[in-house]
Design an enzyme around this catalytic site. Structure first.
Site, PDB file in Angstrom:
ATOM      1  N   ASP A 418      -0.812  -1.810  -2.963  1.00 22.47           N
ATOM      2  CA  ASP A 418      -0.167  -2.640  -1.945  1.00 22.47           C
ATOM      3  C   ASP A 418      -0.768  -4.226  -2.798  1.00 22.47           C
ATOM      4  O   ASP A 418      -1.958  -4.408  -3.211  1.00 22.47           O
ATOM      5  CB  ASP A 418      -1.082  -2.460  -0.782  1.00 22.47           C
ATOM      6  CG  ASP A 418      -0.691  -3.525   0.266  1.00 22.47           C
ATOM      7  OD1 ASP A 418       0.300  -3.796   0.680  1.00 22.47           O
ATOM      8  OD2 ASP A 418      -1.692  -4.186   0.644  1.00 22.47           O
ATOM      9  N   GLU A 471       3.782  -2.748  -5.488  1.00 18.64           N
ATOM     10  CA  GLU A 471       4.316  -3.755  -4.474  1.00 18.64           C
ATOM     11  C   GLU A 471       4.045  -5.249  -5.094  1.00 18.64           C
ATOM     12  O   GLU A 471       2.868  -5.674  -4.825  1.00 18.64           O
ATOM     13  CB  GLU A 471       3.747  -3.556  -3.027  1.00 18.64           C
ATOM     14  CG  GLU A 471       4.549  -4.369  -2.050  1.00 18.64           C
ATOM     15  CD  GLU A 471       3.769  -4.881  -1.263  1.00 18.64           C
ATOM     16  OE1 GLU A 471       4.124  -5.511  -0.239  1.00 18.64           O
ATOM     17  OE2 GLU A 471       2.488  -4.983  -1.059  1.00 18.64           O
TER      18      GLU A 471
END
Length: 742
Positions: A418, A471
């Site tokens: 993330d 990401e």
């Protein structure tokens, strides 16, 4: 134990001795070297046993070879002391509490268990499995069962284990300190799996800190409770040998990959609105994913997190599956069941930041141990969280150990890292003067870059075939290139630019889409610069953005037609696919983390039609090599029509290499039926309509080409042959070349 003798000796009559300052420190839980005084020690030629038992009514000692219990005098507070005539081989303690008697081995009768070699490796950041060294380890020492606790807290003055086994009293079990390593340890007999605990620390100034959960805990209490839990080894017997043996091939860049993104606690709730546990989720989610033909499930973070509204992206236990859904073994059973069913499991994993909850890593030993001390480096302004100090080998080791633990313990098939962009840039979301340049004066976070490269290299080496997905929302070059080639080493990268461009386009009224035609073509300019996943993630259906279907223009029928056409375009576009739960049946309400998806919508034919389409697109992508084999190679794509902005029509070919039939994709993003639309193709013969998003089966108007169309020998856009197509309104057609006639 740290003494041995064959002598069986009776206690002597006279009392032992503790210096007044030591006695006071033990009484008040401030002794910095408890192992120098507690337990068995020689003093002036005699042996004495010092016991710490705050709250006990009395303490007795039973020496090996004698069943006679001798009362130990209390010398102050909760400290008891007795002198023996000679050194015993071993002894045990009888403690009388208000609720009854307890017989235990003395924790201070055991030598420290950590070896210097392991301590040195820890401080150098060289431990592959730090979770096997630190935390709570059930052990048998000298034939006695118990738990060995250890924790890294180099700047603490005193550390104790507290829990349900000692009434959360920090005076009872102060730990042994390895000064050079900064690690504290103690073996406490008779503690069992399921006992809960935290660490109580005094900082370097002697101030009491908030109780801290174990950074290396493998199991935790269920929030809002925040204690760590002694975990037993996983008992689950795995049945996924075949899956693991073939996983590398299934995760190749040339393989089909369609990911169903799931928030585990809100995908579906029980009849009373309660969360499903892992076993119940397995019974319902796995058959559903099979029926929809997704290849993988990707979970929003499942490591423990205190605040439900963070969806797991602010974790406090990087090694422990959330207790919200059951014990670690239950999670292992879930993953195993997925593998047996032919479904991979990907976890979102957060190494960019951690929450400031007092029981977590924040100022763990009274100093910025895991985070940067300077808020210009250590504080995320957007999320009010703290940033890991990637320059510390112990912190890098903590994070890498977490990643490997999910792969080792739970057979996880991939990690989606993330917020990678926030890790790469020191000035991420910061104004001038709010960040500190790197050693060369630049904005790149050199330590984070090195960490990501090392992490990806380690996973590739030890778990070949495991995917690591970034990401990453910027134009950082080489995210999916190998570290040897100057890249970061990720397997795939989310294509955030493609997602934003496409959603912006599809939300325009069809009348005005002609002015935004490039939104759908721009992504092909850079489509092969990385190995991309095309995401329609949870972030696109929260915070007032609305659901996918609610963002479609037009009346109800047009909204559904728009969504179906867009899904057809997405599934045919180069790149792997990801869709957040609910999108596959056009969930109308914005996602809420504390309630179930609106499954009743499937009683509506239009919602059911979208679900049918997504399942069919997944199967088509899997079955047609042209739709996946060359996702990351420019030779696998060719525009047939990319400039018809007036009609808002796009057409392109997908190629799958040798032995794969070409696929033609045609999208009409207006509600106007377009008859006699001619498109050039490279092969003569029949082209079969393998998908029409306007099919009545999906809720459409059933306009199309009767399932098949044949080429004309009529040149069009550089091709000798062409098709005369009827384009349905707001729809995508996918046609496969069936070959030239004999």
């Amino acid at each position: 134990m740290r003494f041995a003798s064959d002598n069986t000796l009776a206690p002597a009559s006279r009392q032992g001795h503790l210096p007044a300052d030591v006695l006071a420190a033990l009484e008040h839980g401030r002794c910095e070297a408890p192992f120098e005084w507690l337990g068995l020690h020689e003093y002036q030629g005699r042996w004495q046993i010092a016991v710490i038992a705050h709250g006990a009514l009395s303490v007795e000692v039973v020496v090996e070879g004698s069943e006679q219990a001798v009362t130990v005098p209390r010398v102050g507070g909760g400290v008891y002391l007795i002198t023996l005539a000679a050194k015993p081989a071993s002894y045990r303690l009888h403690l009388r509490w208000p609720h009854g008697w307890e017989t235990i081995a003395d924790p201070y009768a055991f030598e420290p268990l950590l070896e210097e070699e392991a301590l040195l490796a820890f401080n150098l950041g060289e431990l592959r499995k730090p979770v096997d060294l630190l935390g709570a380890q059930p052990k048998v020492v000298d034939g006695i069962e118990g738990v060995h606790f250890s924790v890294w807290a180099p700047h603490a003055r005193r550390v104790s284990v507290v829990g349900n086994f000692n009434r959360w009293d920090g005076r009872r079990h102060p730990m042994y300190r390895h000064r050079d390593a900064g690690i504290w340890e103690i073996f406490i007999p008779h503690i069992e799996a399921g006992d809960v605990y935290k660490f109580e620390l005094l900082d370097q100034h002697g101030h009491l800190l908030p109780l801290k959960a174990d950074p290396y805990a493998k199991q935790t209490e269920c929030p809002p409770a925040s204690a760590s839990m002694v975990a037993s080894p996983l008992w689950h017997a795995w049945h996924d040998a075949s899956w693991m043996a073939h996983r590398k091939a299934m995760h190749a860049a040339t393989a089909p990959l369609t990911i169903y993104e799931v928030h585990a606690t809100s995908w579906r709730r029980d009849a009373e609105g309660g969360r499903l546990d892992w076993d119940a989720l397995a019974e319902q989610l796995i058959p559903y994913v099979q029926a929809q033909s997704f290849t993988h499930i990707e979970f929003l973070p499942v490591n423990e997190y205190p605040f439900g509204g963070s969806w797991g992206y602010q974790p406090t236990a990087m090694y422990a599956p959330t207790a919200r859904m059951g014990e670690p073994d239950a999670f292992a059973r879930f993953v195993d069941s997925c593998h047996v069913a032919g479904i991979g499991v990907i976890l979102d994993w957060v190494s960019g930041h951690f929450p400031a909850d007092e029981h977590g890593l924040r100022m763990f030993d009274g100093t910025a141990l895991y985070e940067h001390g300077d808020p210009r480096e250590g504080f995320h302004q957007d999320w009010k969280t703290l940033i890991y100090n990637y320059g510390k080998p112990q912190v890098r080791q903590y994070l890498m150990g977490s990643a490997l633990a999910w792969l080792d313990r739970f057979h996880i098939d991939g990690l989606r890292v993330d917020a990678v962009a926030s890790m790469l840039y020191r000035d991420y979301s910061r104004a001038e003067g709010e960040w500190i340049p790197n050693a060369h004066g630049g904005r790149e976070n050199l330590e984070a870059i090195a960490f990501l490269r090392d992490l990806n290299s380690l996973i590739a080496r030890e778990h070949p075939g495991v995917m690591v997905i970034a990401e990453e929302s910027t134009a950082w070059p080489g995210v999916t290139n190998t570290p040897e080639d100057g890249g970061l080493g990720f397997s795939f990268k989310w294509n955030m630019g493609w997602m934003h461009d496409c959603l912006r386009y599809i939300q325009h009224d069809p009348l005005y889409r002609r002015y935004h035609h490039d939104d759908l073509t721009f992504g092909l300019i850079y489509a092969y610069s990385e190995k991309f996943v095309l995401p329609l993630s949870h972030d696109e259906v929260v915070h007032g953005k609305g659901s996918l279907i609610s963002r479609m223009p037009g009346d109800r029928w047009q909204q559904f037609a728009n969504l179906r056409a867009f899904f057809g375009f997405m599934w045919a576009h180069p790149g792997k696919k990801l869709l957040f739960m609910g999108g596959e049946f056009a969930q109308r309400n914005e996602w809420q983390h504390d309630r179930s998806l609106d499954w009743h919508l499937l009683e509506d034919p239009l919602h059911l039609g979208v679900q049918r389409l997504v399942g069919d697109l997944n199967r088509l992508l899997y079955e047609e090599p042209a739709l996946h084999r060359c996702d990351h190679a420019s030779a696998g794509f060719a525009w047939m029509v990319g400039d018809d902005s007036h009609a808002s029509v796009y057409a392109f070919l997908r190629y799958g290499g040798e032995g794969a039939a070409p696929i033609l994709v045609v999208c009409n993003f207006t509600p106007q039926v377009r008859s006699d639309y001619r498109i050039g193709v490279p092969e003569a013969g029949a082209w079969r309509e393998v998908c029409n998003t306007d099919s009545s089966y999906y809720g459409g108007s059933n306009v199309g080409n009767a399932g098949e169309v044949h080429t004309d020998e009529m040149p069009c856009r550089g091709h000798r042959f062409s098709l005369n197509l009827r384009l349905p309104p707001l729809a995508t057609l996918i046609l496969r070349a069936e070959g030239s006639p004999a």
